[in-house]
Design an enzyme around this catalytic site. Structure first.
Site, short mmCIF file in Angstrom:
data_model
loop_
_atom_site.label_atom_id
_atom_site.label_comp_id
_atom_site.label_asym_id
_atom_site.label_seq_id
_atom_site.Cartn_x
_atom_site.Cartn_y
_atom_site.Cartn_z
N ASP A 81 1.02 -4.27 14.91
CA ASP A 81 0.45 -5.17 13.90
C ASP A 81 0.95 -6.59 14.16
O ASP A 81 2.16 -6.80 14.33
CB ASP A 81 0.91 -4.67 12.52
CG ASP A 81 0.21 -5.34 11.37
OD1 ASP A 81 -0.93 -5.79 11.54
OD2 ASP A 81 0.81 -5.39 10.27
N HIS A 82 0.06 -7.55 14.19
CA HIS A 82 0.41 -8.97 14.37
C HIS A 82 1.36 -9.22 15.55
O HIS A 82 2.44 -9.82 15.39
CB HIS A 82 1.04 -9.55 13.08
CG HIS A 82 0.07 -9.63 11.95
ND1 HIS A 82 -0.93 -10.57 11.88
CD2 HIS A 82 -0.08 -8.86 10.84
CE1 HIS A 82 -1.64 -10.39 10.79
NE2 HIS A 82 -1.16 -9.35 10.15
N HIS A 179 -1.76 -11.99 2.78
CA HIS A 179 -0.72 -10.98 2.86
C HIS A 179 0.20 -11.03 1.63
O HIS A 179 0.34 -12.07 1.01
CB HIS A 179 0.13 -11.18 4.12
CG HIS A 179 -0.62 -10.88 5.38
ND1 HIS A 179 -1.06 -11.86 6.23
CD2 HIS A 179 -1.01 -9.70 5.92
CE1 HIS A 179 -1.70 -11.29 7.25
NE2 HIS A 179 -1.68 -9.98 7.09
N LYS A 183 -1.95 -12.52 -4.28
CA LYS A 183 -3.13 -12.83 -3.47
C LYS A 183 -4.08 -13.88 -4.05
O LYS A 183 -4.61 -14.69 -3.33
CB LYS A 183 -3.92 -11.55 -3.19
CG LYS A 183 -3.12 -10.58 -2.34
CD LYS A 183 -4.00 -9.51 -1.76
CE LYS A 183 -3.21 -8.35 -1.21
NZ LYS A 183 -2.34 -8.73 -0.08
N SER A 213 -3.99 -4.92 0.29
CA SER A 213 -3.32 -4.17 -0.77
C SER A 213 -3.92 -4.50 -2.13
O SER A 213 -4.33 -5.64 -2.39
CB SER A 213 -1.82 -4.47 -0.79
OG SER A 213 -1.16 -3.70 0.19
N ASN A 253 -6.15 -2.98 6.22
CA ASN A 253 -4.68 -2.98 6.32
C ASN A 253 -4.00 -2.97 4.96
O ASN A 253 -4.24 -3.85 4.13
CB ASN A 253 -4.22 -4.24 7.06
CG ASN A 253 -4.52 -4.18 8.54
OD1 ASN A 253 -5.25 -3.32 9.01
ND2 ASN A 253 -3.93 -5.09 9.28
N ASP A 255 -0.12 -2.57 3.41
CA ASP A 255 1.32 -2.47 3.61
C ASP A 255 2.07 -2.69 2.28
O ASP A 255 2.85 -1.85 1.83
CB ASP A 255 1.78 -3.51 4.64
CG ASP A 255 3.27 -3.44 4.92
OD1 ASP A 255 3.91 -2.46 4.52
OD2 ASP A 255 3.81 -4.36 5.56
N ARG A 259 5.12 -0.59 -0.18
CA ARG A 259 6.45 -1.11 -0.55
C ARG A 259 6.63 -1.04 -2.07
O ARG A 259 7.73 -0.81 -2.57
CB ARG A 259 6.59 -2.56 -0.09
CG ARG A 259 6.49 -2.71 1.41
CD ARG A 259 6.65 -4.16 1.81
NE ARG A 259 6.36 -4.29 3.24
CZ ARG A 259 6.80 -5.26 4.01
NH1 ARG A 259 7.53 -6.22 3.48
NH2 ARG A 259 6.49 -5.31 5.29
N ARG A 280 18.75 11.21 -1.03
CA ARG A 280 17.67 12.13 -0.67
C ARG A 280 16.85 12.54 -1.89
O ARG A 280 15.70 12.94 -1.75
CB ARG A 280 18.23 13.38 0.02
CG ARG A 280 18.80 13.05 1.40
CD ARG A 280 19.54 14.22 1.97
NE ARG A 280 20.67 14.59 1.13
CZ ARG A 280 21.62 15.46 1.48
NH1 ARG A 280 21.57 16.04 2.66
NH2 ARG A 280 22.61 15.75 0.66
P1 13P Z 1 -0.99 -6.41 2.51
O1 13P Z 1 0.16 -7.36 2.40
O2 13P Z 1 -2.10 -6.77 1.57
O3 13P Z 1 -0.58 -4.98 2.37
O4 13P Z 1 -1.61 -6.58 4.00
C1 13P Z 1 -1.02 -5.91 5.09
C2 13P Z 1 -1.55 -6.39 6.40
O5 13P Z 1 -2.52 -7.08 6.51
C3 13P Z 1 -0.80 -5.93 7.58
O6 13P Z 1 -1.28 -6.50 8.76
O1 G3H Z 2 1.10 -8.55 7.81
C1 G3H Z 2 2.26 -8.20 7.81
C2 G3H Z 2 2.63 -6.80 7.50
O2 G3H Z 2 2.55 -6.56 6.13
C3 G3H Z 2 3.97 -6.47 8.08
O3 G3H Z 2 5.00 -7.06 7.38
O4 G3H Z 2 6.27 -8.24 9.17
O5 G3H Z 2 7.33 -7.74 6.95
O6 G3H Z 2 6.85 -5.89 8.58
P1 G3H Z 2 6.45 -7.25 8.06
ZN ZN Z 3 -2.03 -8.51 8.48
#
Ligand code: 13P
Ligand code: G3H
Ligand code: ZN
Length: 316
Positions: A81-82, A179, A183, A213, A253, A255, A259, A280
């Site tokens: 990712d990215h 992200h 938003k 998200s 996507n 993420d 969280r 656990r």
């Molecule tokens: P969110 O922050 O909306 O979950 O987006 C995640 C994302 O685009 C990861 O590449």
């Molecule tokens: O777009 C970014 C993703 O949500 C990943 O986030 O770089 O903090 O792991 P991160």
């Molecule tokens: Zn992203």
């Protein structure tokens, strides 16, 4: 079974979108695989540069290979990712990743094309799919923070030229999402007309929606009631996932929402069980809750129940 995003998109295009979920630890890996098996959905497992650095990239690789054995019916792509150029090459050469994202979206147009083209050449020679990005989303990703006034929505004509010249397999477009958990300051505005216009110029080309998200308000309220202090958080309406998919968005996507599940479970658990220090116990709750969350997202994405057909298509 690890497959490329290109293979997954061929089956999904115009019907449903693959959930693309970021993982960082063993509990997320367990919950993700359980949730996708439970809902019989193919998926994209995403690894950011931050995740690769959190412990050591080899830990993630080991956990994912183990999950593939523990859940032999699963079908998924392992996607960077990215990525920057150097990390893309590292992933391509590892022989483990089936897909990489080269994110050169903050470079000028010509430079973005040149960088993406170099990655595509190396990736395709190794059977790896490539996602690129054009336009700028807001919010924070990796170490880059994009202010509201620097956000650029993707221009359809530029996107068509980019796809043709860069040779990528899919394109992440900026259509109004950002992200993270904050938003929209006003009302939600997703620019589906951008997706439609790109599809008219490049019919059948898979598009990707980042920053998707939904930031459930109930989750935020529960986190805050258990000691959190998250204010003004807002996300994408998840009922928009399927309409986006029907327009050619093949990968969505998610993420931040994962969280939030982690934070809510742990805050509530330790609030309600102040005597407990065995991590656990909340970990077990998290795996279960994350699996249920993933299954619920797959439902909204339309990927639920597609696993059997995907396996048949891949084996034929
Ligand atoms: P969110 O922050 O909306 O979950 O987006 C995640 C994302 O685009 C990861 O590449
Ligand atoms: O777009 C970014 C993703 O949500 C990943 O986030 O770089 O903090 O792991 P991160
Ligand atoms: Zn992203």
């Amino acid at each position: 079974m690890i497959v490329t995003t290109k293979q997954l998109f061929e089956h999904a295009y115009g019907k449903y979108a693959l959930g693309a979920y970021n993982i960082n630890n063993a509990e997320q890996v367990m919950g993700l695989f359980r949730g996708c098996i439970q809902s019989e959905a193919p998926f994209v497992l995403q690894i950011s540069r931050g995740a690769r650095a959190y412990t050591d990239k080899r830990f993630l690789e080991g956990m994912i290979l183990a999950a593939d054995e523990v859940f032999p019916d699963s079908v998924f792509a392992v996607h960077l990712d990215h990525g920057d150029e150097e990390t893309c090459y590292d992933c391509i050469e590892s022989g483990f990743y089936s897909s990489v994202m080269i994110d050169a979206s903050f470079y000028p147009f010509e430079e973005n094309i040149a960088i993406t083209k170099r990655v595509v050449e190396r990736a395709h020679a190794n059977g790896v799919s490539v996602e690129a990005e054009l336009g700028q989303l807001g919010g924070v990703e990796e170490d880059i923070s994009v202010a509201e006034d620097q956000v650029h929505l993707t221009e359809p004509e530029q996107a068509a030229e980019f796809i043709e010249r860069a040779g990528c397999d899919s394109l992440a477009c900026a259509i109004g999402t950002s992200h993270g958990a904050f938003k929209f300051s006003g009302s939600q505005s997703l620019h589906f007309e951008i997706i439609e216009a790109i599809q008219e110029l490049v019919p059948g080309f898979p598009l990707v929606m980042h920053g998707s998200s939904s930031v459930p308000q109930e989750e935020i309220e529960r986190i805050n009631a258990a000691g959190g202090g998250i204010k003004g958080a807002r996300g994408v309406d998840p009922k928009q996932y399927l309409p986006a998919a029907k327009l050619g968005v093949c990968k969505i996507n998610i993420d931040t929402d994962g969280r939030l599940v982690w934070t809510r479970v742990h805050r509530e658990y330790f609030r309600d069980h102040p005597e407990v220090f065995d991590f656990r116990k909340p970990g077990t709750v998290f795996i279960e809750e994350y699996a249920n969350f993933i299954a619920s997202r797959n439902e909204l994405l339309g990927s639920v129940g597609q696993l059997g057909e995907v396996r048949t298509a891949l084996n034929s």
